[in-house]
Design a protein around this motif. Structure first.
Motif, short mmCIF file in Angstrom:
data_model
loop_
_atom_site.label_atom_id
_atom_site.label_comp_id
_atom_site.label_asym_id
_atom_site.label_seq_id
_atom_site.Cartn_x
_atom_site.Cartn_y
_atom_site.Cartn_z
N ALA A 50 0.83 -1.20 0.00
CA ALA A 50 0.00 0.00 0.00
C ALA A 50 0.87 1.26 0.00
O ALA A 50 0.58 2.23 -0.71
CB ALA A 50 -0.93 -0.01 1.21
N LEU A 51 1.94 1.23 0.79
CA LEU A 51 2.82 2.41 0.84
C LEU A 51 3.49 2.63 -0.51
O LEU A 51 3.67 3.76 -0.96
CB LEU A 51 3.89 2.25 1.93
N HIS A 52 3.84 1.53 -1.17
CA HIS A 52 4.40 1.64 -2.51
C HIS A 52 3.39 2.29 -3.45
O HIS A 52 3.72 3.19 -4.23
CB HIS A 52 4.78 0.26 -3.05
N ALA A 53 2.14 1.86 -3.35
CA ALA A 53 1.08 2.40 -4.22
C ALA A 53 0.90 3.90 -3.98
O ALA A 53 0.79 4.69 -4.92
CB ALA A 53 -0.23 1.67 -3.95
N ILE A 54 0.88 4.27 -2.69
CA ILE A 54 0.70 5.69 -2.36
C ILE A 54 1.89 6.50 -2.90
O ILE A 54 1.71 7.57 -3.50
CB ILE A 54 0.52 5.87 -0.84
N ALA A 55 3.10 5.97 -2.73
CA ALA A 55 4.30 6.67 -3.22
C ALA A 55 4.26 6.80 -4.75
O ALA A 55 4.59 7.86 -5.30
CB ALA A 55 5.56 5.92 -2.80
N GLU A 56 3.82 5.73 -5.43
CA GLU A 56 3.72 5.78 -6.89
C GLU A 56 2.72 6.85 -7.32
O GLU A 56 2.96 7.60 -8.25
CB GLU A 56 3.26 4.42 -7.44
N ALA A 57 1.58 6.88 -6.61
CA ALA A 57 0.55 7.88 -6.94
C ALA A 57 1.09 9.28 -6.74
O ALA A 57 0.88 10.18 -7.55
CB ALA A 57 -0.70 7.64 -6.10
N GLU A 58 1.84 9.46 -5.64
CA GLU A 58 2.38 10.80 -5.37
C GLU A 58 3.40 11.19 -6.45
O GLU A 58 3.49 12.35 -6.84
CB GLU A 58 2.99 10.84 -3.97
N LYS A 59 4.17 10.18 -6.91
CA LYS A 59 5.13 10.46 -7.99
C LYS A 59 4.40 10.86 -9.27
O LYS A 59 4.75 11.84 -9.93
CB LYS A 59 5.97 9.20 -8.24
N LEU A 60 3.37 10.08 -9.59
CA LEU A 60 2.61 10.36 -10.82
C LEU A 60 1.94 11.73 -10.76
O LEU A 60 1.69 12.35 -11.79
CB LEU A 60 1.53 9.28 -11.03
N ALA A 61 1.64 12.19 -9.54
CA ALA A 61 0.92 13.45 -9.38
C ALA A 61 1.73 14.64 -9.85
O ALA A 61 1.22 15.77 -9.93
CB ALA A 61 0.49 13.62 -7.92
N ALA A 62 3.01 14.43 -10.20
CA ALA A 62 3.78 15.50 -10.79
C ALA A 62 3.25 15.83 -12.18
O ALA A 62 3.33 16.98 -12.62
CB ALA A 62 5.26 15.08 -10.87
N ASP A 63 2.69 14.80 -12.86
CA ASP A 63 2.23 15.00 -14.24
C ASP A 63 0.71 14.99 -14.38
O ASP A 63 0.19 15.09 -15.48
CB ASP A 63 2.78 13.88 -15.14
N MET A 64 0.04 14.77 -13.31
CA MET A 64 -1.43 14.73 -13.37
C MET A 64 -1.96 15.08 -11.98
O MET A 64 -1.17 15.27 -11.06
CB MET A 64 -1.92 13.34 -13.81
N SER A 65 -3.26 15.17 -11.86
CA SER A 65 -3.79 15.47 -10.52
C SER A 65 -3.64 14.24 -9.64
O SER A 65 -3.53 13.12 -10.13
CB SER A 65 -5.27 15.87 -10.63
N LEU A 66 -3.63 14.46 -8.33
CA LEU A 66 -3.51 13.34 -7.39
C LEU A 66 -4.70 12.38 -7.57
O LEU A 66 -4.55 11.16 -7.50
CB LEU A 66 -3.47 13.87 -5.95
#
Lengths: 415, 445
Positions: free
Chosen positions: B233-249
């Motif tokens: 789950a923490l990996h997923a949250i970190a991935e989402a936060e990384k992706l949020a640089a190029d899209m909305s959270l």
């Protein structure tokens, strides 16, 4: 019996769709037509072909267990709900477990013979998908002897009774070939049903039916010697037919070419409290068939089509032997040779039978008569077979319980 | 005291909770079966179903009635034999009804913890709060007349810690069911170093009688199940936060949830699983693990932020899903939570654009539900992941990175001696999380 009696005919048959698992439109949790709807649809289907309810003298309704499946008794009084012109006419409900339909037909035949009626509307109906299978098994077990058999019986009481018959047959005549014959029986049933749009297995698209039919029985989840493909369906359906005298045919304006004549019958009752002497034989069925053929004055080689009571593959196979088409132990060969298929010498269950078309228990006997009427009068659609002129007769066998109530009827086209 | 004697008087704490109610169900049926086996001379069996919530307890009774009925219908054949000696029970319906009555009559719902004082087995399934567990167990231990054995359904707290703090002298074991206990096959059994052999034997036999798949886990915070899930789950949250640089959270959460479900063929996406377990429950578990795992960074600011806004997930009493990271309509994700706007953005507004950017799933993809029942599942997965490995779309890349991380987590659990072997990790994910394949595999190498 004195053979110098009035002639009896059947015409204007109608069958509803056999609803239940296998039909794409069936969903156990969605609302469906009820008992009243099937009675109405089937009854009106026949009335439309005979000029309406005003031409009807009496009504008969066959049903096994509506009192439990539908919490409804007093079914005779539902006949007038089919058409208001039926009100105030004599009606009766007949029950003989899965042989109810056959008893209904015989009740109608006897009214015509007695001269109390010239046109009898005969309806058969059962609506069973109202409860889960394990409770349905309780209700159907009512076809056995409750006091003497139910307590020590199986969860799936009737499948287990016929599984025991299958086990005894395996023991006596060998398992492998018999099971292959069961699988062939299943395949024939479904292949026939695929031709008949009202059949419960009409939409069955399984490629290798025999392989499926050979699925090993699982005693932990079901019974010892049969699998679910060896069993008839849990069905909701209705069927109706008019049983009429010669005067009746005139009254309803039906040509003889559109009717079948009832030329013989055997109605036999065994003792519910006595277990079968030989589980590998259907003695009551054998007696009923013999009586029917004798009273018609014909032999097996005159038969061009048979509707038998294949509530299980084993009962289909034992019917073949009970009729005398194969000796004891040779039924599997007869079936595996293709003799019962629609290309065989005497095609069995041309619209699928109980396994393929469906088994609305108390309605099945009437449905069988409808199928034969359709077959003999050229009204069988895609499932029509070519009856050779040397074999103009057809036979229906309707069995109640564990070979306890049996009605066999011989028909021929009326003209 | 033998196995059956032990089960004569059982107390379940937290009986109305989603885990507790399942534990009450399975235990009461086991007790009723023992009683039936011993015939007319059977002793009285009692299950004290203890919970602070009176409403919860009435919900428990309804749940039990429905579930026991279904179970009885399923095992009606066995019940016909069990009630052979009862001439009044003839039909399937008779034995089914009697069984439901026999099971329910063992269960005494109560809000009073005193009901546990005479229990020989105490099953603890209160919320994942170490202080609360220690407090309740200590109180029972102080007054218990039967020298009770304690089973705890904790999913993260080391058993040794509870043993030491409550001074149980080894009379406690971890017996971790998965949600819902009546359905999920897995039980993680966690022996503390001090756990007495009698209790370990009892736990093994109990799990076997319940027909559970047992995986032993070492006594390390989070055990195998949460050891994997929390890091996943923490990996997923970190991935989402990384992706949020190029899209909305919001879009990033949607993307990671979709990849983890569809591309990886899991029963639900990772954010849906967080909601299913409960955002706050995940928070508790992470805290328990973080405090007890030296050097670990098992924490998520996003999770804390969402929880602080009262967006908690979990289930309603009828089992339906409450909104969390995702909003649910008829059990399916229909929106994604935006913590800035404190509102859900409909999936329909995000899906088309994001799906296009992710690229298609491998052509041979099948839904999870079909895959788990495939006769040649292994061959299918080989072919599917081969195709996934050869794809260069953003979706495939995210999926591979996710799969590799999941494997690393699994291998880490074995390396850190939480799990004895790779197979145990895989069994936990297969039977406790219903995955189609274990995380330790060759699909992402």
């Amino acid at each position: 019996m004195n053979n110098d009696h009035r002639k009896v005919f059947m015409t204007a048959g109608y069958q509803t769709v056999s609803m239940g698992s296998g039909r794409k439109e069936f969903h156990p949790k969605k609302a469906r037509p009820g008992l009243e709807d099937y009675i109405k649809e089937a009854g009106q289907g026949t009335l439309k072909q005979i000029g309406g309810g005003k031409n009807v003298d009496e009504g008969v309704i066959s049903n096994f267990m509506a009192a439990r499946f539908n919490r409804q008794g007093h079914l005779a009084a539902l006949i007038p709900s089919v058409d208001e012109t039926l009100r105030w006419k004599p009606c009766i409900r007949v029950e003989g477990a899965c042989g109810s339909g056959g008893l209904g037909l015989m009740t109608a035949v006897k009214s015509v013979l007695a001269g109390t009626a010239d046109v009898v509307l005969t309806i058969g109906v059962e609506v069973q998908n109202t409860v889960k299978a394990i409770y349905g098994a309780d209700y159907l077990a009512g076809a056995g002897w409750y006091k003497g058999e139910r307590k020590k019986g199986h969860v799936y009481f009737f499948p287990a009774l016929f599984s025991d018959r299958a086990g005894a047959y395996f023991e006596k005549f060998g398992r492998d070939k018999t099971r292959r014959a069961f699988a062939r029986w299943y395949r024939n049933a479904v292949e026939n049903a695929r031709l008949c749009e009202t059949a419960q297995e009409f939409q069955n698209a399984t490629a290798d039916l025999e392989a499926l039919g050979l699925t090993e029985p699982n005693p932990r989840s079901f019974v010892d010697h049969l699998n679910v493909f060896d069993c008839s369906k849990v069905s909701d359906a209705g069927a109706a037919i008019a049983v009429v005298s010669e005067e009746g045919l005139k009254r309803i304006g039906t040509a003889k070419s559109a009717a079948v004549e009832v030329v013989g019958w055997g109605q036999v009752e065994a003792d519910l409290t006595v277990p079968p002497e030989d589980p590998t034989r259907l003695e009551t069925t054998a007696r009923a068939v013999k009586k029917a053929l004798d009273s018609a004055g014909i032999s097996l080689k005159d038969l061009g089509a048979v509707e038998c009571h294949d509530c299980f593959t084993i009962s289909g196979l034992l019917s073949v032997e009970a009729m005398g088409l194969a000796k004891p132990g040779e039924g599997p060969d007869y079936v595996l040779d293709g003799q019962t298929s629609r290309q065989g010498a005497v095609p069995f269950n041309t619209s699928g039978g109980l396994i393929g078309w469906g088994h609305p228990t108390g309605g099945t006997g009437v449905r069988q008569a409808v199928t034969i009427w359709q077959q003999l009068t050229g009204k069988a659609g895609n499932w029509r077979i070519a009856l050779p002129s040397s074999r103009p007769y057809a036979l229906s066998i309707n069995m109640g319980g564990n070979d306890k109530t049996v009605v066999a009827i011989v028909y021929r086209r009326a003209d | 005291m033998n196995y059956a004697d032990r089960l004569e008087n059982v107390a379940v704490l937290g009986a109305a909770g989603k885990m507790g109610s399942g534990i009450v169900l399975l235990t009461a049926m086991e007790m009723a079966d023992l009683k039936l086996e011993s015939g007319p001379a059977a002793k009285d069996y009692v299950l004290q179903a203890i919970d602070v919530s009176p409403q919860g307890l009435s919900g428990l009774l309804k749940y039990l009635r429905d579930q026991v009925l279904r179970a009885a219908e399923k095992k009606a054949g066995g019940l016909r034999k069990a009630y052979e000696g009862r001439p009044d029970l003839v039909e399937n319906e008779d034995v089914v009804r009697q069984y439901v009555e026999d099971v329910l009559s063992l269960v005494r719902p109560t809000t009073k913890i005193e009901a546990a004082y005479d229990a020989a087995i105490v099953f603890e399934a209160v919320s994942e709060n170490p202080e609360l567990k220690v407090k309740l167990l200590s109180q029972i231990k102080a007054h218990n007349t039967k020298n009770a054995l304690f089973l705890t359904n904790t999913s993260s707290i080391p058993i040794s810690e509870l043993n030491d703090k409550v001074k149980l002298d080894g009379r406690i074991i971890g017996f971790h069911f998965y949600n819902p206990p009546a359905v999920q096959k897995l039980v993680e059994i966690i022996r503390a170093e001090a756990t007495v052999p009698d209790l370990a034997d009892f736990a093994t036999q109990f799990a076997k009688k319940l027909r559970k798949t047992v995986v032993p886990s070492h006594d390390v915070a989070g055990f195998i199940g949460n050891g994997h899930f929390m890091r996943d789950a923490l990996h997923a949250i970190a991935e989402a936060e990384k992706l949020a640089a190029d899209m909305s959270l919001v879009e990033a959460v949607y993307v990671v949830n979709k990849v983890s479900q569809d591309f990886l063929i899991r029963p639900m996406g990772i954010f849906q699983l967080i909601d299913y377990v409960g955002v706050d429950v995940c928070q508790y578990i992470l805290k328990v693990m973080n405090d007890r795992t030296p050097g670990a960074k098992l924490h998520s600011a996003l999770l804390d932020r969402v929880a602080a806004l009262g967006v908690l997930g979990g289930q309603f009493a009828d089992g339906s899903q409450k909104d969390g990271f995702l909003k649910y309509e008829k059990g399916r994700p229909a929106g994604v939570f935006d913590p800035d706007k404190k509102a859900y953005v409909p999936v329909a507004e995000i899906a088309a654009r994001r799906d296009e950017k992710l690229g298609p799933q491998p052509a041979q993809a099948k839904p999870w539900k079909q895959v788990i029942s495939l006769a040649d599942k292994a061959a299918f997965l080989d072919g599917y992941f081969k195709e996934l490995r050869e794809m260069t779309t953003p979706g495939a890349e995210l999926a591979r990175a996710y799969g590799r991380r999941s494997k690393d987590i699994g291998l880490g659990l074995v390396k850190d001696r939480v799990a004895a072997r790779d197979e145990d990790v895989n069994t936990v994910l297969l039977t406790g999380f219903y995955h189609a394949y274990g995380p330790i595999n060759h699909y992402f190498d």
